[in-house]
Scaffold this active site. Structure first.
Site, short mmCIF file in Angstrom:
data_model
loop_
_atom_site.label_atom_id
_atom_site.label_comp_id
_atom_site.label_asym_id
_atom_site.label_seq_id
_atom_site.Cartn_x
_atom_site.Cartn_y
_atom_site.Cartn_z
N ASN A 184 -7.51 -8.11 -60.88
CA ASN A 184 -6.92 -7.06 -61.71
C ASN A 184 -7.32 -5.66 -61.26
OD1 ASN A 184 -5.30 -8.53 -63.44
ND2 ASN A 184 -6.92 -8.84 -64.98
N VAL A 195 -2.42 -14.23 -68.76
CA VAL A 195 -3.80 -14.63 -68.98
C VAL A 195 -4.07 -14.62 -70.49
CG1 VAL A 195 -6.22 -14.21 -68.42
CG2 VAL A 195 -4.44 -13.61 -66.76
N ASP A 206 10.12 -1.50 -53.53
CA ASP A 206 11.53 -1.42 -53.19
C ASP A 206 11.70 -0.24 -52.24
OD1 ASP A 206 14.23 -0.81 -53.05
OD2 ASP A 206 14.57 -0.88 -55.22
N ARG A 237 3.51 -3.95 -64.85
CA ARG A 237 2.63 -4.97 -64.26
C ARG A 237 1.46 -5.30 -65.20
NH1 ARG A 237 -1.50 -4.81 -59.61
NH2 ARG A 237 -1.56 -6.99 -58.91
N HIS A 293 9.90 -6.01 -59.33
CA HIS A 293 9.50 -5.37 -58.07
C HIS A 293 10.55 -4.41 -57.54
CE1 HIS A 293 6.43 -8.85 -57.29
NE2 HIS A 293 6.00 -7.98 -58.17
N THR A 294 11.53 -4.08 -58.34
CA THR A 294 12.47 -3.01 -58.02
C THR A 294 11.84 -1.64 -58.26
OG1 THR A 294 14.72 -2.16 -58.41
CG2 THR A 294 13.51 -2.91 -60.36
N HIS A 334 0.35 -9.07 -66.39
CA HIS A 334 -1.00 -9.61 -66.24
C HIS A 334 -1.65 -9.88 -67.59
CE1 HIS A 334 -2.09 -9.08 -61.76
NE2 HIS A 334 -0.78 -9.07 -61.89
N ASP A 335 -1.25 -9.17 -68.62
CA ASP A 335 -1.76 -9.52 -69.95
C ASP A 335 -1.18 -10.87 -70.39
OD1 ASP A 335 -3.06 -9.43 -72.40
OD2 ASP A 335 -1.43 -8.31 -73.37
C1 HEM Z 1 6.20 -14.06 -59.29
C2 HEM Z 1 5.10 -13.74 -58.71
C3 HEM Z 1 4.53 -12.36 -58.56
C4 HEM Z 1 3.64 -12.01 -57.58
C5 HEM Z 1 3.05 -12.91 -56.50
C6 HEM Z 1 3.35 -10.62 -57.76
C7 HEM Z 1 2.45 -9.91 -56.98
C8 HEM Z 1 2.30 -8.54 -57.02
C9 HEM Z 1 1.41 -7.79 -56.17
C10 HEM Z 1 0.45 -8.37 -55.13
C11 HEM Z 1 1.59 -6.49 -56.45
C12 HEM Z 1 0.91 -5.30 -55.76
C13 HEM Z 1 -0.33 -4.86 -56.48
C14 HEM Z 1 -1.08 -3.81 -55.71
O1 HEM Z 1 -1.38 -4.04 -54.54
O2 HEM Z 1 -1.38 -2.74 -56.27
C15 HEM Z 1 2.60 -6.40 -57.47
C16 HEM Z 1 3.07 -5.23 -58.00
C17 HEM Z 1 3.87 -5.18 -59.11
N1 HEM Z 1 4.32 -6.26 -59.85
FE1 HEM Z 1 4.26 -8.18 -59.30
N2 HEM Z 1 4.06 -10.13 -58.82
C18 HEM Z 1 4.79 -11.16 -59.35
C19 HEM Z 1 5.59 -11.09 -60.47
C20 HEM Z 1 5.73 -9.98 -61.26
C21 HEM Z 1 6.34 -9.96 -62.58
C22 HEM Z 1 6.87 -11.18 -63.30
C23 HEM Z 1 6.29 -8.68 -63.00
C24 HEM Z 1 6.74 -8.07 -64.31
C25 HEM Z 1 7.60 -8.62 -65.13
C26 HEM Z 1 5.70 -7.89 -61.93
C27 HEM Z 1 5.58 -6.53 -61.93
C28 HEM Z 1 5.03 -5.79 -60.91
C29 HEM Z 1 5.11 -4.34 -60.84
C30 HEM Z 1 5.87 -3.43 -61.77
C31 HEM Z 1 4.37 -3.97 -59.71
C32 HEM Z 1 4.11 -2.53 -59.23
C33 HEM Z 1 2.77 -2.10 -59.81
C34 HEM Z 1 2.47 -0.63 -59.61
O3 HEM Z 1 3.37 0.14 -59.27
O4 HEM Z 1 1.30 -0.25 -59.82
N3 HEM Z 1 5.35 -8.72 -60.92
N4 HEM Z 1 2.99 -7.66 -57.82
CA LIG Z 2 -3.73 -11.63 -72.40
CA LIG Z 3 14.78 -0.01 -57.45
#
Ligand code: HEM
Ligand SMILES: [Ca+2]
Ligand SMILES: [Ca+2]
Length: 299
Positions: free
Chosen positions: A67, A46, A219, A38, A165-166, A42-43
């Protein structure tokens, strides 16, 4: 320009050191892969993949509430220190973030992806750039498509990269608007694209007293494994965010979801392609930017 194995002659151990750092951090803390993946997203969204997200200080990206739940910074610092010891002022933090995300996926059982390197580090980081570039969980599919397209990424990239998000976890405030308790205290689903019993489980978890710090697996089936379960969850209406479920609600994306749900090989193949595209968003090369000495501050 970026190239494969950019550090072959200047610091041939760079990729090895990052992979080792990610592996050992993951074995002592299984939440690390999700955080690193993640952080990279985010890097890149932005100001491009330039490590702007790492800079500390007043009103930098890192200080923005958008962030606040990022993690994995210490793993990046550990890798950077190991690399600086052997190859001072040579390997950018932007490459370390990208390599660490790549290795995080591998550490969680996902595909091994070769990515080009040679990114340079940005010299600025502004909190005000975070909100306009990061996708919120209340976005419509059209808004998500626009956001991806503004980074040169396609609808397919959106569906495939959402597969991140897997793994990982999230805080209740990102999804608890999808259900509520009615005036009698009974559970009620607001977002009809969400499975009832899954929603009820989520609500019960989130109504505990410590729910602001509590996290829920993205997941619900295989939260630590990078597999195609995310797409199967979408098919059974168990996408955690509204923006996940939205991929199943529209013809433009549903067919891709179904294909990825039924064919993990295909997901891994497409992941490799989309991940490389993400890793090249807005990169600085050549004389642009700098090679930061410490990832948390500009030189
Ligand atoms: C398409 C729109 C997307 C939305 C709206 C979104 C939104 C979010 C949100 C709200 C969280 C939870 C953060 C928290 O409460 O701690 C999250 C977690 C996460 N997102 Fe996304 N995300 C998106 C796309 C992506 C993409 C493209 C990636 C990477 C290629 C990604 C990777 C992750 C990962 C790995 C987590 C888990 C973070 C952790 O375990 O700390 N997301 N995302
Ligand atoms: Ca950046
Ligand atoms: Ca999984």
């Amino acid at each position: 320009n970026l190239s494969f194995n950019f550090y072959a002659s200047s610091c041939s151990v760079a990729e090895f050191l990052v992979r080792n750092t990610v592996r050992s951090a993951t074995s002592s803390d299984p939440t690390i892969p999700g955080k690193l993946l993640r952080l990279f997203f985010h890097d890149c969204f932005v100001q491009g993949c330039d490590a702007s997200v790492l800079i500390q200080g007043n009103s930098t990206e890192k200080s923005d509430p958008g962030n606040a739940s990022l993690g994995g910074f210490s793993v990046i610092d550990t890798a950077k220190n190991a690399i600086e010891n052997l190859c001072p002022a040579t390997v950018s933090c932007a490459d370390i973030v990208a390599l660490a995300a790549r290795d995080a996926v591998e550490a969680a059982g996902g595909p091994v992806v070769e990515i080009p390197t040679g990114r340079r580090d940005g010299k600025e980081s502004m909190a005000a750039n975070v909100r306009p570039n990061i996708i919120d969980t209340d976005f419509t599919l059209d808004q998500m498509i626009d956001a991806f397209s503004s980074k040169g990424l396609s609808i397919q990239d959106l569906v495939v990269l959402s597969g991140a998000h897997t793994i990982g976890a999230s805080h209740c405030n990102a999804f608890n608007g999808r259900f509520q308790r009615d005036s009698k205290g009974n559970f009620e689903v607001i977002d009809a694209s969400l499975d009832n019993s899954y929603a009820e489980t989520l609500m019960n978890k989130c109504s505990s007293s410590e729910s602001s710090s509590l996290t829920v697996s993205n997941d619900p089936e295989t939260s630590a494994v990078f597999d195609n379960q995310y797409y199967r969850n979408l098919e059974t209406h168990k996408g955690l965010f509204q923006t996940d479920s939205a991929l199943m609600e529209d013809n433009r994306t549903r067919t891709m979801v179904e294909e990825l749900a039924s064919d993990e090989e295909s997901f891994f193949q497409r992941w490799s392609e989309s991940f490389v595209k993400l890793s090249m968003v807005g990169v600085r090369v050549g004389e642009d930017g700098e090679i930061r000495r410490s990832c948390s501050s500009v030189n």
